[in-house]
Scaffold this motif. Sequence first.
Motif, PDB file in Angstrom:
ATOM      1  N   VAL A  17     -28.830 -41.081  15.907  1.00 30.48           N
ATOM      2  CA  VAL A  17     -28.012 -41.080  14.706  1.00 30.48           C
ATOM      3  C   VAL A  17     -28.410 -39.884  13.844  1.00 30.48           C
ATOM      4  O   VAL A  17     -29.581 -39.508  13.771  1.00 30.48           O
ATOM      5  CB  VAL A  17     -28.179 -42.408  13.926  1.00 30.48           C
ATOM      6  N   TYR A  18     -27.401 -39.292  13.199  1.00 33.85           N
ATOM      7  CA  TYR A  18     -27.620 -38.108  12.367  1.00 33.85           C
ATOM      8  C   TYR A  18     -26.986 -38.336  10.999  1.00 33.85           C
ATOM      9  O   TYR A  18     -25.862 -38.834  10.900  1.00 33.85           O
ATOM     10  CB  TYR A  18     -26.978 -36.865  13.001  1.00 33.85           C
ATOM     11  N   MET A  72     -41.478 -38.434   3.704  1.00 31.75           N
ATOM     12  CA  MET A  72     -40.380 -39.021   4.449  1.00 31.75           C
ATOM     13  C   MET A  72     -40.294 -38.586   5.909  1.00 31.75           C
ATOM     14  O   MET A  72     -39.398 -39.007   6.623  1.00 31.75           O
ATOM     15  CB  MET A  72     -39.058 -38.697   3.749  1.00 31.75           C
ATOM     16  N   CYS A  73     -41.233 -37.761   6.370  1.00 30.81           N
ATOM     17  CA  CYS A  73     -41.165 -37.289   7.763  1.00 30.81           C
ATOM     18  C   CYS A  73     -41.606 -38.364   8.759  1.00 30.81           C
ATOM     19  O   CYS A  73     -41.465 -38.174   9.972  1.00 30.81           O
ATOM     20  CB  CYS A  73     -41.995 -36.027   7.940  1.00 30.81           C
ATOM     21  N   SER A  74     -42.106 -39.488   8.260  1.00 33.68           N
ATOM     22  CA  SER A  74     -42.462 -40.592   9.157  1.00 33.68           C
ATOM     23  C   SER A  74     -42.063 -41.905   8.508  1.00 33.68           C
ATOM     24  O   SER A  74     -41.961 -42.007   7.277  1.00 33.68           O
ATOM     25  CB  SER A  74     -43.961 -40.594   9.469  1.00 33.68           C
ATOM     26  N   TYR A  97     -33.820 -39.172   5.717  1.00 30.37           N
ATOM     27  CA  TYR A  97     -34.609 -37.957   5.944  1.00 30.37           C
ATOM     28  C   TYR A  97     -33.709 -36.781   6.304  1.00 30.37           C
ATOM     29  O   TYR A  97     -33.929 -35.648   5.862  1.00 30.37           O
ATOM     30  CB  TYR A  97     -35.640 -38.221   7.040  1.00 30.37           C
ATOM     31  N   ASP A  98     -32.677 -37.047   7.089  1.00 30.90           N
ATOM     32  CA  ASP A  98     -31.716 -35.992   7.426  1.00 30.90           C
ATOM     33  C   ASP A  98     -31.049 -35.440   6.160  1.00 30.90           C
ATOM     34  O   ASP A  98     -30.855 -34.228   6.022  1.00 30.90           O
ATOM     35  CB  ASP A  98     -30.628 -36.525   8.365  1.00 30.90           C
ATOM     36  N   PRO A 109     -43.289 -40.883  13.540  1.00 33.64           N
ATOM     37  CA  PRO A 109     -42.568 -39.705  13.056  1.00 33.64           C
ATOM     38  C   PRO A 109     -41.059 -39.826  13.223  1.00 33.64           C
ATOM     39  O   PRO A 109     -40.577 -40.394  14.206  1.00 33.64           O
ATOM     40  CB  PRO A 109     -43.138 -38.562  13.900  1.00 33.64           C
ATOM     41  N   LEU A 110     -40.347 -39.274  12.265  1.00 37.25           N
ATOM     42  CA  LEU A 110     -38.902 -39.147  12.359  1.00 37.25           C
ATOM     43  C   LEU A 110     -38.569 -37.749  12.868  1.00 37.25           C
ATOM     44  O   LEU A 110     -39.432 -36.876  12.910  1.00 37.25           O
ATOM     45  CB  LEU A 110     -38.258 -39.384  10.993  1.00 37.25           C
ATOM     46  N   GLU A 111     -37.317 -37.533  13.244  1.00 33.66           N
ATOM     47  CA  GLU A 111     -36.921 -36.236  13.778  1.00 33.66           C
ATOM     48  C   GLU A 111     -36.725 -35.222  12.660  1.00 33.66           C
ATOM     49  O   GLU A 111     -35.981 -35.467  11.715  1.00 33.66           O
ATOM     50  CB  GLU A 111     -35.624 -36.368  14.578  1.00 33.66           C
ATOM     51  N   THR A 112     -37.419 -34.102  12.793  1.00 31.55           N
ATOM     52  CA  THR A 112     -37.189 -32.973  11.905  1.00 31.55           C
ATOM     53  C   THR A 112     -36.174 -32.069  12.583  1.00 31.55           C
ATOM     54  O   THR A 112     -36.408 -31.595  13.688  1.00 31.55           O
ATOM     55  CB  THR A 112     -38.495 -32.203  11.637  1.00 31.55           C
TER      56      THR A 112
END
Length: 246
Positions: free
Chosen positions: A60-61, A227-229, A26-27, A234-237
């Motif tokens: 993690v990024y 892909m935001c979840s 997603y990143d 939810p994943l980090e935006t």
Amino acid sequence: MRITITESVEPLLELKSPREFAQVFYDILQIHQWLYEHAGILYRDLSIGNIMCRRIGNRVYGVLNDFDVSSYVRDLGLESSKDRRGTRPFMAYDLLSKEWTGEHMYRHDLESLFCIMLIVCCNYRRPNRRADRRPYSNWFLGVDAEVRWRKKTFLLSTGDISTNIQNYFLGFEQWLTTLSSWLRSGYKESLALQEREEREEEEGEVKPFDFATLGGRITYKEMNDLMCSFQDQPLETRPTGGNPNN
């Protein structure tokens, strides 16, 4: 004497959980969107080897590495930028054809991101552990035309790809089946329209179709919404990345 100092980053396949993989994927989508929309840069070579990750504490990024073949968006129409770019197993179907005369579009890179996720989730049973049966290993073999034919067979197939996902990566089933459905329907419509193009032009019945997004299917918005979840969480935006609500 010349010294280069770089930060420490990890390869994609050394991540420690499916959710970490999801966050990094997603990143990369968010980074790619920011580069395209704000910096005016199209990356053009998404591959497993060019996706890295950075750890800060327990977070993690995703890191996008190696901009050697990237182009400014403003230059994409120039002859110097029309060379087909990418790493063969992850290249979009269009770009594997010598007959392709169009530009490298951002949706081609989004298709590459799908290919990366598909290969990771189906050809690896765990991080850095290849599966005994690797259904897409033949995408790494042969010349462009051979890989293109295999990808066309995959894209136009009605088979259920979820059966190829390794147990460790089953959380990616929704992402992969949805994206493969979008690509399949988009390419089917695109190919059908191209086959009828000359006749319809003569009859004045050309059907509008946005080839840049495969009919509105492969866009940053659609990808962000999907892909935001991950597994309903939810994943980090990131602040400078894509916004699933935009």
